[in-house]
Design a protein around this motif. Structure first.
Motif, PDB file in Angstrom:
ATOM      1  N   GLY A 168       2.031   7.434  -6.696  1.00 12.78           N
ATOM      2  CA  GLY A 168       0.891   8.228  -7.141  1.00 12.78           C
ATOM      3  C   GLY A 168      -0.383   7.457  -7.347  1.00 12.78           C
ATOM      4  O   GLY A 168      -1.321   7.956  -7.982  1.00 12.78           O
ATOM      5  N   LEU A 169      -0.457   6.224  -6.833  1.00 16.24           N
ATOM      6  CA  LEU A 169      -1.656   5.401  -6.974  1.00 16.24           C
ATOM      7  C   LEU A 169      -2.495   5.459  -5.705  1.00 16.24           C
ATOM      8  O   LEU A 169      -1.988   5.781  -4.618  1.00 16.24           O
ATOM      9  N   ASN A 170      -3.759   5.146  -5.829  1.00 15.66           N
ATOM     10  CA  ASN A 170      -4.670   5.159  -4.685  1.00 15.66           C
ATOM     11  C   ASN A 170      -4.911   3.724  -4.237  1.00 15.66           C
ATOM     12  O   ASN A 170      -5.715   3.006  -4.832  1.00 15.66           O
ATOM     13  N   PRO A 171      -4.228   3.262  -3.172  1.00 20.95           N
ATOM     14  CA  PRO A 171      -4.391   1.864  -2.763  1.00 20.95           C
ATOM     15  C   PRO A 171      -5.804   1.535  -2.321  1.00 20.95           C
ATOM     16  O   PRO A 171      -6.272   0.406  -2.526  1.00 20.95           O
ATOM     17  N   ASP A 172      -6.519   2.482  -1.728  1.00 23.07           N
ATOM     18  CA  ASP A 172      -7.894   2.205  -1.297  1.00 23.07           C
ATOM     19  C   ASP A 172      -8.802   1.913  -2.482  1.00 23.07           C
ATOM     20  O   ASP A 172      -9.700   1.072  -2.399  1.00 23.07           O
ATOM     21  N   ALA A 173      -8.554   2.597  -3.592  1.00 23.29           N
ATOM     22  CA  ALA A 173      -9.376   2.375  -4.786  1.00 23.29           C
ATOM     23  C   ALA A 173      -8.975   1.102  -5.524  1.00 23.29           C
ATOM     24  O   ALA A 173      -9.829   0.369  -6.020  1.00 23.29           O
ATOM     25  N   ARG A 230       0.827  -1.195   0.000  1.00 27.32           N
ATOM     26  CA  ARG A 230       0.000   0.000   0.000  1.00 27.32           C
ATOM     27  C   ARG A 230       0.874   1.263   0.000  1.00 27.32           C
ATOM     28  O   ARG A 230       0.605   2.219  -0.737  1.00 27.32           O
ATOM     29  N   ALA A 278       1.107   4.155  -2.983  1.00 29.66           N
ATOM     30  CA  ALA A 278       0.885   5.576  -2.699  1.00 29.66           C
ATOM     31  C   ALA A 278       2.087   6.421  -3.117  1.00 29.66           C
ATOM     32  O   ALA A 278       1.934   7.526  -3.647  1.00 29.66           O
ATOM     33  N   GLU A 317      -9.488  -3.241  -3.784  1.00 29.60           N
ATOM     34  CA  GLU A 317     -10.883  -3.246  -3.335  1.00 29.60           C
ATOM     35  C   GLU A 317     -11.441  -4.643  -3.115  1.00 29.60           C
ATOM     36  O   GLU A 317     -12.618  -4.823  -2.867  1.00 29.60           O
TER      37      GLU A 317
END
Length: 279
Positions: free
Chosen positions: A40-45, A33, A37, A48
């Motif tokens: 530049g990536l969104n780990p929460d998105a 995670r 991040a 999933e």
């Protein structure tokens, strides 16, 4: 436990390795995670929790692994090795190898793959790999297992990371999604993978100057062209002098730079990668 590989372990050693592997799952996922991040990536998105998410996550990891390339140092001269995931100390790695950052990505992806898989196949659990066949590729490995199937989850991701490191064609996100779906089905006791779980894909016997390889009977009967493709690709690998197909289900391989364990794992992982398009 040092550098003892799974094939050489006794049950107590394999159990100790399994416990260490399980303990590393949550930290490895958190590290993944953080890495996502930082890029530049969104780990929460992205993380999933569905099988469909596995493809995009793996594509991002492959992009990083391609950029990282290889670590040219010999395995025993790499100062980052003490910080590698524990399981990397007990599988047959070869040089030149993916760098520590790539191995950490594979480790984190393994944790995510475990979350996705167990959510879809809740009867699956971690255990030491066992089998009635003493040379089965999963023997003594930390595997995710159900009654019908067992799998060493880092296997194919590590194989693909090696391909990336050496500039070869790694597994795509679509391939990893297919692999995940087949694994889930097998752990549920469904599909052709579960039906054939009792018999290994290949058996390898070291001879005086070569390796004798037996292929599972259905490979020769249903996938002869795929076996020919495997022979072609193996012949192109460093350390392999020749590969001959004697009869539909027998290979004789002259590979002075390989040992029995490395050859068995390469053949098994190659087939696991490519058979999903055939089933």
């Amino acid at each position: 436990m040092g550098e003892l590989i799974h094939e050489d372990m006794i049950p107590a050693q394999a159990t100790e390795v399994l416990e260490e592997f399980i303990a590393e799952r949550t930290p490895a996922l958190e590290q993944l995670r953080s890495s996502m991040a930082a890029h530049g990536l969104n780990p929460d998105a992205l993380l999933e929790g569905t099988p469909e998410s596995v493809g995009p996550v793996w594509e991002g990891i492959t992009t990083q692994a391609n950029d990282l390339g290889i670590d040219p140092r010999p395995l025993d001269k790499d100062p980052t090795r003490p910080g590698w995931p524990s399981w990397t100390r007990h599988v047959r790695l070869v040089a030149p190898h993916p760098p520590a950052q790539s191995l950490a990505l594979v480790d984190g992806f393994t944790s995510y793959l475990a979350e996705v898989t167990t959510a879809a196949a809740p009867d699956a659990h971690w255990r030491v790999g066992d089998h009635r066949i003493g040379c089965h590729p999963m023997l003594n490995y930390p595997v995710l297992a159900a009654d019908s199937h067992q799998i060493f989850l880092p296997g194919l991701p590590l194989y693909s990371a090696y391909l990336s490191a050496h500039g070869r064609d790694p597994m795509s996100g679509t391939e990893m999604l297919h692999h995940t779906r087949r694994t889930i089905s097998a752990l549920r006791g469904e599909g052709p993978v579960a039906d054939r779980a009792e018999e290994p894909l290949v058996s390898v016997v070291a001879g005086v100057d070569c390796f004798d390889v037996g292929l599972r009977a259905d490979l020769a009967r249903k996938h002869s062209h795929l076996v020919e493709r495997m022979v072609t690709e193996l012949t192109d690998r460093d350390g392999v002098a020749s590969v001959h197909r004697y009869g539909p289900d027998v290979l004789v391989i002259d590979a002075p730079g390989w040992d029995e364990t490395r050859l068995k794992l390469w053949l098994t992982l190659w087939l696991h990668r490519h058979l999903h398009t055939e089933d």
